[in-house]
Design a protein around this motif. Structure first.
Motif, PDB file in Angstrom:
ATOM      1  N   ILE A 176       0.905  -1.134  -0.083  1.00 26.66           N
ATOM      2  CA  ILE A 176      -0.105   0.043   0.079  1.00 26.66           C
ATOM      3  C   ILE A 176       0.896   1.313  -0.149  1.00 26.66           C
ATOM      4  N   ALA A 177       1.890   1.310   0.737  1.00 32.18           N
ATOM      5  CA  ALA A 177       2.763   2.466   1.086  1.00 32.18           C
ATOM      6  C   ALA A 177       3.452   2.684  -0.497  1.00 32.18           C
ATOM      7  N   ALA A 178       3.997   1.431  -0.999  1.00 35.25           N
ATOM      8  CA  ALA A 178       4.526   1.709  -2.475  1.00 35.25           C
ATOM      9  C   ALA A 178       3.750   2.135  -3.318  1.00 35.25           C
ATOM     10  N   PHE A 179       2.519   1.469  -3.609  1.00 37.92           N
ATOM     11  CA  PHE A 179       1.621   2.100  -4.532  1.00 37.92           C
ATOM     12  C   PHE A 179       1.253   3.603  -4.310  1.00 37.92           C
ATOM     13  N   ALA A 180       1.093   3.953  -3.119  1.00 39.32           N
ATOM     14  CA  ALA A 180       0.795   5.475  -2.635  1.00 39.32           C
ATOM     15  C   ALA A 180       1.970   6.340  -3.025  1.00 39.32           C
ATOM     16  N   LEU A 181       2.990   5.825  -2.612  1.00 36.21           N
ATOM     17  CA  LEU A 181       4.400   6.636  -2.971  1.00 36.21           C
ATOM     18  C   LEU A 181       4.431   6.796  -4.538  1.00 36.21           C
ATOM     19  N   ALA A 257      -2.092 -10.832  -7.771  1.00 38.62           N
ATOM     20  CA  ALA A 257      -1.064 -10.792  -8.554  1.00 38.62           C
ATOM     21  C   ALA A 257      -1.140  -9.636  -9.607  1.00 38.62           C
ATOM     22  N   TYR A 258      -2.166  -9.303 -10.007  1.00 38.21           N
ATOM     23  CA  TYR A 258      -2.416  -7.914 -10.709  1.00 38.21           C
ATOM     24  C   TYR A 258      -2.067  -6.721 -10.010  1.00 38.21           C
ATOM     25  N   ALA A 265       4.963  -1.260 -11.268  1.00 39.66           N
ATOM     26  CA  ALA A 265       4.839  -0.415 -12.360  1.00 39.66           C
ATOM     27  C   ALA A 265       4.683   1.015 -11.832  1.00 39.66           C
ATOM     28  N   VAL A 266       3.726   1.301 -11.110  1.00 40.03           N
ATOM     29  CA  VAL A 266       3.156   2.670 -10.626  1.00 40.03           C
ATOM     30  C   VAL A 266       4.337   3.403  -9.820  1.00 40.03           C
TER      31      VAL A 266
END
Length: 285
Positions: A176-181, A257-258, A265-266
């Motif tokens: 979650i932190a990586a996606f938000a970052l 997985a997606y 990627a984000v």
């Protein structure tokens, strides 16, 4: 030792990196003390002169959960897959607010720190990294309240509780932190060119929340449309968060997985855009 040798020994040249993908991760580690200093600043400064102080960390998700319980649970009578509505909404709100807070605050990295960026050098990734960590402290406080409420319901005999998957909760929080970052870094880079994007981020996050299964379970979406819900990477993360803590249904393997691939990627895109813009940011303000 000659004067020339002394000058050469103590002179450091700071130059921008070359290439599209050049995030200063080594510099981020070297300035880890500054990261912790910013974490303390963010945590103390925001609530230092407020009436209730850190209690706002608790009141915000609790009040939101109460509103959702009354409106969506009692009035709209939206099913919650057999879970107690209050726990269903509380779990989703705590998970979502950690993500949303990270995106909103990191998206304003250049605007909020323009003054300090123009005066002293340090790796610019220090500021968004400190935001993610300081918000993790806020999440920890909210999570503790959620755990206490969950324990109270369990003591009353409610058939709900954590699963063995709770052991993977740190990995889910890291995702979650990586996606938000990544999202925040990408938006912060774009706002240096398109300033009006900063006005849309709050509204956009509200719309995104309702596109995520926070106030409704995925099971209430027709089966032939559920793939559309899982195009949102946060859908699987929220569902897995509820599974770990409350025993809700686990997100399908392909959706999980997606979500993991989309997160990587984000994050890569956000780091690339951020490292590209930080070199010339002070020339454009």
């Amino acid at each position: 030792m000659s004067k020339a040798e002394t000058t050469e020994e103590w002179t450091t040249t700071i130059d921008s990196a070359r290439g599209w993908y050049a995030p200063d991760l080594r510099g981020l580690w070297a300035y880890r003390d500054l990261v912790l200093l910013f974490v303390r600043r963010d945590f103390v400064a925001v609530y230092k002169q407020s009436l209730l102080g850190p209690l706002w960390f608790v009141l915000q998700p609790l009040m939101t959960t109460l509103v959702f319980t009354v409106v969506f649970g009692n009035i709209a009578s939206i099913p919650t897959d057999g879970l107690t509505p209050f726990l269903f909404y509380f779990g989703g709100v705590v998970c979502w607010q950690y993500f949303a807070a990270n995106v909103i605050r990191t998206s304003d990295t250049f605007g909020a720190n323009a003054a300090i960026f123009g005066k002293v050098y340090f790796p610019r990734l220090v500021t968004p990294a400190s935001v993610v960590i300081s918000n993790l402290v806020q999440f920890g406080i909210q999570f503790s309240v959620l755990a206490c409420v969950l324990a109270w319901f369990i003591a009353r005999g409610t058939q709900v509780g954590p699963t063995v998957g709770v052991l993977l909760l740190p990995l889910l929080l890291a995702q979650i932190a990586a996606f938000a970052l990544g999202m925040g870094l990408a938006v912060s880079a774009l706002t240096t060119r398109y300033r009006d994007l900063s006005h849309l981020i709050g509204f956009g996050m509200q719309l995104w929340m309702y596109a995520t299964p926070i106030v409704y379970p995925v099971s209430q979406v027709p089966a032939h449309w559920q793939w559309l819900v899982y195009l949102n990477p946060m859908a699987a993360m929220v569902q897995n968060f509820r599974h770990m803590l409350l025993g809700a249904a686990l997100a399908p393997g392909h959706a999980t997985a997606y979500s993991a691939v989309a997160t990587m990627a984000v994050l890569a895109l956000g780091l690339a855009l951020f490292s590209r813009v930080e070199r010339t940011f002070m020339d454009t303000i």
